[in-house]
Write a protein that holds these residues in place. Structure first.
Motif: not given
Lengths: 212, 212
Positions: A15-43
């Motif tokens: 994977e090139g630089l682009r693919d890596r960034k893409r994965r990193e961003t998606m991963q960051r969103i997923a992690e951020t989302g999970l963290r916020l869901f745990m803190e405040n609930g999903f809805e």
DNA sequence: GCGCGAATTCGCACTGAGTGCGATATCAAA
DNA sequence: TTTGATATCGCACTCAGTGCGAATTCGCGC
């Protein structure tokens, strides 16, 4: 957040630089989302909040995920699902497909009990649609499993393997349920998922034939 | 729209004028909704359209249904779900719970194949969340079935009956799938659901034990 | 019949998810 | 360096679903 993060299907290329960034961003969103869901609930967690915390525009969120639910769903059995196929292909064919699946699941469940996936599983029960979509994912898993079985046991009928897959995934689902109840009742002395799964398979063997 | 309409749980009392109106309204919404869904698709049909066509205010819709999805869901296996419990209680106890469930389902599937429920089932496959929620409903059915089994076979362990219910409903789900494929492939010579179900149960018997 | 309390209907304004469109920026490869 | 694809973003929009409270209707005891 030290556990296997959800990632898009890797097309097995360097994977090139682009693919890596893409994965990193998606991963960051997923992690951020999970963290916020745990803190405040999903809805209570809005998309704007996730986007802001992940450092992206609201619109960009939808470039990576189709919906808010998908962020959580990405964690559902993360790694587990992908591991089943390869694991089953390792199994010897001198046993029945169901026995092979049983062995696989017992091995995998012993491994995949990460903090993140457990947290995600709890969240997954907070809403009706989330609960439903989790089940849909298990059915997808079931179909995939049957598909892999068909490769490994080409002489067997597809419908037969479909039934075997249903039994295996069904057992997994019930075992998860028992496991959750066990943990809720005895947080200390609770047994691991694999043991519940073994017990469920044992019950399974004594249920059929359906005409007894 | 001559078939069993979805209705709220009847508390077995002589219903007054108010109760009757209530049921009629809910029924009218359900029928109007299903009709519009069939005509324009699920997503393309707005709540305003349903409310207008049913002769109620948009806000009143939510007095009767929690969501747009619920209108369609109300048709899912309408009548079928409610019939399982009573039917199982009729079964003799000198057979296994699974055998009893098998017999029940075979009888009921032969009866409940109404136009409306088939149409609803098609619509139910048009969206990811709808497909998911249908599965969730089947799991609810599974749980109910296990509950009824526990009443009828009080000497059996709850977990064992839970597994039996999983097998029965799982077989029903796979049979429905086969039935749908059968209809798609051979619209004329397609066999009834009950036959597919019988075949699925036969496959089931040959799958276990899981350690063979 | 009368009126009280509950059930029902409705309007309005609001939040938040998800989409369509198109503009801009960034990067990989020729 | 140009070029085309990928990625980011803003804006405006539709629509599902909710909170609030007003107005209406109905069942029922008096």
């Amino acid at each position: 957040m030290d556990t296997a993060p959800p990632s898009p299907a890797t097309p097995g290329k360097t994977e090139g630089l682009r693919d890596r960034k893409r994965r990193e961003t998606m991963q960051r969103i997923a992690e951020t989302g999970l963290r916020l869901f745990m803190e405040n609930g999903f809805e209570a967690t809005t998309l704007d909040a996730i986007a802001a915390a992940a450092g992206i525009a609201r619109r960009t969120f939808f470039y990576y995920f189709k919906s808010k639910e998908d962020v959580l769903l990405a964690w559902q059995g993360s790694g587990f699902v992908e591991a089943i196929g390869p694991a089953l292909l390792q199994e010897p064919t001198d046993q029945s497909p169901l026995a092979a699946a049983r062995h696989c699941l017992l091995t995998l469940t012993a491994r995949f009990e990460t903090k993140a996936s457990i947290a995600a599983d709890t969240l997954l029960r907070s809403t009706e649609t989330l609960r439903a979509r989790k089940l849909a994912k298990m059915v997808d898993m079931e179909r995939d499993l049957a598909q892999v079985m068909a490769e490994r046991w080409p002489d067997r009928a597809a419908e037969e393997l479909r039934v075997a897959a249903m039994l295996a995934i069904g057992a997994l689902r019930l075992a998860q349920e028992e496991w959750r109840l066990d943990h809720a009742a005895h947080p200390d002395t609770a047994r691991p998922l694999a043991e519940h799964l073994k017990a469920t398979f044992a019950l399974l063997d004594r249920q059929v034939p359906s005409t007894a």
